[in-house]
Design an enzyme around this catalytic site. Sequence first.
Site, PDB file in Angstrom:
ATOM      1  N   GLU A   1       0.827  -1.213   0.000  1.00  0.00           N
ATOM      2  CA  GLU A   1       0.000   0.000   0.000  1.00  0.00           C
ATOM      3  C   GLU A   1       0.860   1.262   0.000  1.00  0.00           C
ATOM      4  O   GLU A   1       0.744   2.134   0.865  1.00  0.00           O
ATOM      5  CB  GLU A   1      -0.951  -0.004   1.195  1.00  0.00           C
ATOM      6  CG  GLU A   1      -1.998  -1.093   1.105  1.00  0.00           C
ATOM      7  CD  GLU A   1      -3.001  -1.072   2.243  1.00  0.00           C
ATOM      8  OE1 GLU A   1      -4.101  -1.621   2.073  1.00  0.00           O
ATOM      9  OE2 GLU A   1      -2.673  -0.521   3.319  1.00  0.00           O
TER      10      GLU A   1
ATOM     11  N   GLU B   1      -6.698  -7.388  -1.134  1.00  0.00           N
ATOM     12  CA  GLU B   1      -7.191  -7.337   0.241  1.00  0.00           C
ATOM     13  C   GLU B   1      -8.605  -6.793   0.276  1.00  0.00           C
ATOM     14  O   GLU B   1      -8.963  -5.885  -0.474  1.00  0.00           O
ATOM     15  CB  GLU B   1      -6.324  -6.423   1.117  1.00  0.00           C
ATOM     16  CG  GLU B   1      -4.921  -6.891   1.397  1.00  0.00           C
ATOM     17  CD  GLU B   1      -4.194  -5.921   2.320  1.00  0.00           C
ATOM     18  OE1 GLU B   1      -4.871  -5.183   3.076  1.00  0.00           O
ATOM     19  OE2 GLU B   1      -2.956  -5.870   2.276  1.00  0.00           O
TER      20      GLU B   1
END
Length: 658
Positions: free
Chosen positions: A148, A306
């Site tokens: 991320e 995710e």
Amino acid sequence: MLPFPGIAMGCDYNPEQWDPSVWREDVTLMKEAGVGFVTLGVFSWAMLEPTQGEYDFDWFDEVIELLHTNGIAVDLATATASPPPWLTTRHPEILPVDVDGRTLWPGSRQSWCPSSPVFRDHALQLVGELARRYGSHPAVKLWHVSNELGCHVVRCYCDVSAAAFRRWLIGRYGSIEKLNEAWGTAFWSQRYSSFDEVLPPRHTPTFTNPGHELDFSRFSSDALLEHYQAERDVLRSLSPDVPVTTNLMVNPRQAGTDYFRWAPQLDLVAQDHYIDTRLPRPRAEQAFSDDLTRGVAGGEPWMLMESATSAVNWQPVNPAKKPGELLLDSLRHVARGADTVGFFQWRASKAGAEKYHSALVPHAGQDSARFREVVELGAALAKLGGVAGSRVEADVALLVDWEAWWACDLHSHPSCQVRYMDAALRWHRAVTELGATADVVHPSADLSAYELVIVPTLYLCTDETAAALRAYAEGGGHVLVTYFSGIVDEHDHVRLGGYPGAFRELLGVRTEEFAPLLPGVTVALDDGSTADVWTELLEVRDAEVVASYADGPLPGTPALTRRAVGDGAAWYLATWLDDDATAALADRLTREAGVTRLDAPQPGLEVVRRGRYLFVLNRGDLPAGVPATGTDLLTGERVEGEARVAAGTAAVIESDEG
């Protein structure tokens, strides 16, 4: 194509949080749940390199072999997302600094400056060690750079970043004279005589230079991308047969990184998405984010890396998902282009900041309703293998540009109520609730295949984009442009001569002055609709007036216009319509443009076609019927003429026709 077969279910796996005695139970339960891949090693740096240059791979070897023996593929992370304490202690200069000059200290995650050469050297050393050891291991199907990137530190304002920013500016402009011209530094005595005088846009007495801010946003996105590329290049040199990606965060709340610029550097597009229950319509936001992810991927299938089985941990209040929502949320991702459904994480942590984040195995263990629902999801996804690789069909394009987003949401504009993503979300929802499908794409995308193009608040617009939209309309396309579009060029310089700047000729209108409304003020239109936020002194030059203001500061002034352009049309919406009026206009536009609509007549019903597969998601309160003929892959039942879908359930109909 993604490196996992079918529509694979996966998860982050953090075995270092558990005693090795748990690992064998983990893989047994993974097989029961239908887990096909795990993301391994995301936050393992301190365990893999406990002291500088001293590596401990024995436990990692054991985990990878255990997964491989049990047929579970590995998405291997480079473990560089968060530096270990020994690194930040020895080299505090790698720590990021915020706009106020405060150091962001260790003790959390992502505590590193994207431009730090010291951090990068240590990170690439670890990446090389991992690639040499595991790059040809048969379990490793994908490399996962960092984690991320930009989630917590998009912009760093330290001196190292300042020097990197100056180098970036030299590369962009070549001369200080061109920078001064681009930034309009004649204003407020900001003219620079040397690049050495330029700093990041740190906290200043009042408004900073907008051109300065815009370029620092571009630089900050590029700095993170450069770090990704550095890790990727090491992996490609040592493990050339394994694709490389990183998990993006494509959603209307993450403005920091220009993912259209990132996508060409990824072997495949991977995305993390979490339902934000603070939003008024969180599932509509999910659909938008999925369609934008598909746009970033150029229409190709993408990877959901995710998501959450139930509650997250980062909202003030974190509601659990209701029974059935896990399946519907997962199928929404698949319907809109995902070829995997991944989760954070496998087993809910018993310690740490994310211990109350849901997982595939909750704190209650496998004897729980949530784990049984996970097993049911795994079985459902296993039936959808044929969907993998197919493409979503869309007649509508909705244009989104990160640079326009950065520029639109800067300070000192006519109204702080105008936020870039608001119009994009509203128009996406209006179109999809009619049963149409929209690709959310960059303005430079090929628009020729679309029947309708929506241009929501494209504040910053290049000459090339303006020309492309004009050519599209002249070729028979239908265009809707909303207010505060086409106002500035790529340097955030106002396009003189009247608004909407770049689109005046296409739309056949001209605005002399904006007239934004104060919060809570509404105006009525003569077609019975209402609006708020924005009005403007619009003059029609070569267009028909569709609706005008009936009251407010500009009674009688046009609010909605239409101009015939060849076989197409160019519409201009100069206000913020209420939800019902937006839906009515979307209905008119899609019908006039000939958009294919898989009518979704009742609230909560979503219908999306992906290749030969029709996804029907019923999150409403009543059963629904949708025209369809084929086989429902979830139940195996034959469908003749109409698919009946109970409330809170879904159907995936494989059409008889290829």
